[in-house]
Design an enzyme around this catalytic site. Structure first.
Site, PDB file in Angstrom:
ATOM      1  N   HIS A   1       0.858  -1.183   0.000  1.00  0.00           N
ATOM      2  CA  HIS A   1       0.000   0.000   0.000  1.00  0.00           C
ATOM      3  C   HIS A   1       0.893   1.233   0.000  1.00  0.00           C
ATOM      4  CE1 HIS A   1      -3.890  -1.902   0.289  1.00  0.00           C
ATOM      5  NE2 HIS A   1      -3.444  -2.697   1.247  1.00  0.00           N
TER       6      HIS A   1
ATOM      7  N   ASP B   1       0.180   6.545  -4.381  1.00  0.00           N
ATOM      8  CA  ASP B   1      -0.964   6.162  -5.202  1.00  0.00           C
ATOM      9  C   ASP B   1      -1.235   7.181  -6.309  1.00  0.00           C
ATOM     10  OD1 ASP B   1      -1.260   3.987  -3.574  1.00  0.00           O
ATOM     11  OD2 ASP B   1      -3.216   4.537  -2.773  1.00  0.00           O
TER      12      ASP B   1
END
Length: 374
Positions: A138, A168
């Site tokens: 992540h 991200d």
């Protein structure tokens, strides 16, 4: 008005944040983005809180201007449906771990055989190659491996997790959008598509322009809280005001620093802009003592006509009313068919003749299945 990507069809197999942000940018500028969603669960972002209807506020924001088709890619019929869509697509975007699409029989080599001009973009944590390629991860993991997380925070504190997803969006979504556009541009000359391999970890490493080159060239190891732009210097720091609000100071250049020191009535600080680290700590302590003597509004009044790169640290209630945010249309109000007026984040890319726009609301799960597959 024809938008820049109006003739481009994108098949979007991504979920959650990085891929959907990338395809949102493409959709805002006219691309026909078709979300390929599992018939049972769809994009996981649909279930997040808070919800606006049966879908989350996050999903509504990221998936505007898109269509949704429900396909079970594990079934024979679903594979056939996807291949049929891929024959006429310009772009496929996916964010599975490397090898997943190949195991489904839908990898790039397969799709290229039926559509030579197809651009295939894979957005993953670590890319298609290397020892980490198949690891899960992540945002926090990509920041860790890239060395950025180690530099975030105060000198004597633990690393600080950023409040938004740097890897991200900055390391994944934006490079993916740029890579797709580059491949589309190149296709105009060659007539062929290509594979776009985007690693979020790679993207974060590429962000380290102000700190990593110094280490590469001079072996100068940067330390948390000791850099020019991470709060180590008094001229580039955050100070708490009397009313427990915060003032950000970015007076890096001598002209800004001199004006800042004059407003706080400490002209003796002016020659200390480039003082050694220990002196910087003393400066920060003394400046904090001064700043804590007045409220945020009082300091903003004193700095209102002074060019010293001093700003209030705003909360969201203030951000959406900020005159610059409003002038740049970064908060847009759109009309939703069932919920009425709905505020959404605007597009950060401003084109003079063909600006991006929010043309349609986020789709219900599978709402375009019959239209596109029937």
């Amino acid at each position: 008005m024809d938008l820049p990507l109006q003739s481009i069809r994108v098949l979007d197999l991504t979920r959650l944040l990085p891929g959907p942000y990338c395809t949102m940018l493409l959709a805002d500028f006219g691309a026909e983005v078709i979300k390929i969603e599992d018939p049972n669960t769809g994009d996981y972002a649909r279930i997040y809180e808070p919800k606006l209807d049966e879908d989350s506020a996050l999903f509504h924001s990221l998936n505007r201007n898109k269509k949704s088709v429900s396909i079970n890619l594990k079934s024979k019929e679903g594979k056939e449906d996807f291949l049929r869509l891929a024959e006429s697509a310009d772009v496929v975007v996916e964010s599975f771990r490397p090898g997943v699409m190949e195991r489904l029989g839908l990898g790039y080599e397969t799709l290229k055989n039926i559509n030579l001009g197809l651009i295939y973009c894979a957005v993953t944590g670590y890319g298609q190659t290397g020892p980490y390629a198949n690891r899960p991860g992540h945002d926090i993991n990509y920041l860790s491996y890239a060395g950025l997380l180690n530099l975030m925070g105060e000198k004597k504190s633990s690393p600080v997790i950023p409040a938004t997803q740097i890897a991200d969006i900055g390391g994944g979504a934006f490079p993916a959008a740029v890579g797709i556009l580059l491949a589309l541009f190149e296709r105009e000359k060659s007539g062929e598509g290509q594979f776009v391999d985007v690693s979020m970890m790679d993207g974060v490493v590429s962000w380290l322009q102000t700190v990593l080159p110094g280490y590469l060239s001079a072996n100068a190891v940067p330390k948390r809280g000791e850099q020019m732009l991470d709060g180590g210097r008094a001229c580039y720091a955050i100070y708490e005001t009397k009313d427990a609000r915060y003032l950000s100071v970015g007076a890096l250049e001598p002209k800004f620093w001199a004006k800042f020191c004059s407003v706080i009535e400490r002209d003796d600080f002016i020659p200390l802009l480039e003082a050694p680290l220990q002196e910087q700590y003393r400066l920060k302590y003394e400046i904090q003592t001064i700043i804590s003597g007045k409220t945020l509004s009082e300091w903003l009044e004193l700095f209102s006509d002074i060019e010293a790169c001093v700003s209030p640290v705003l909360n969201f209630e203030e951000v959406i009313k900020d005159p610059q945010v409003l002038a740049r249309e970064m908060i847009k109000t759109v009309n939703h068919s069932t919920m009425g007026p709905l505020k959404q984040i605007g597009t950060p890319i401003k084109l003079s003749r063909t600006p991006g726009e929010i043309r349609r609301e986020a789709p219900k799960l599978g709402e375009s299945t019959d239209d596109l597959l029937g």
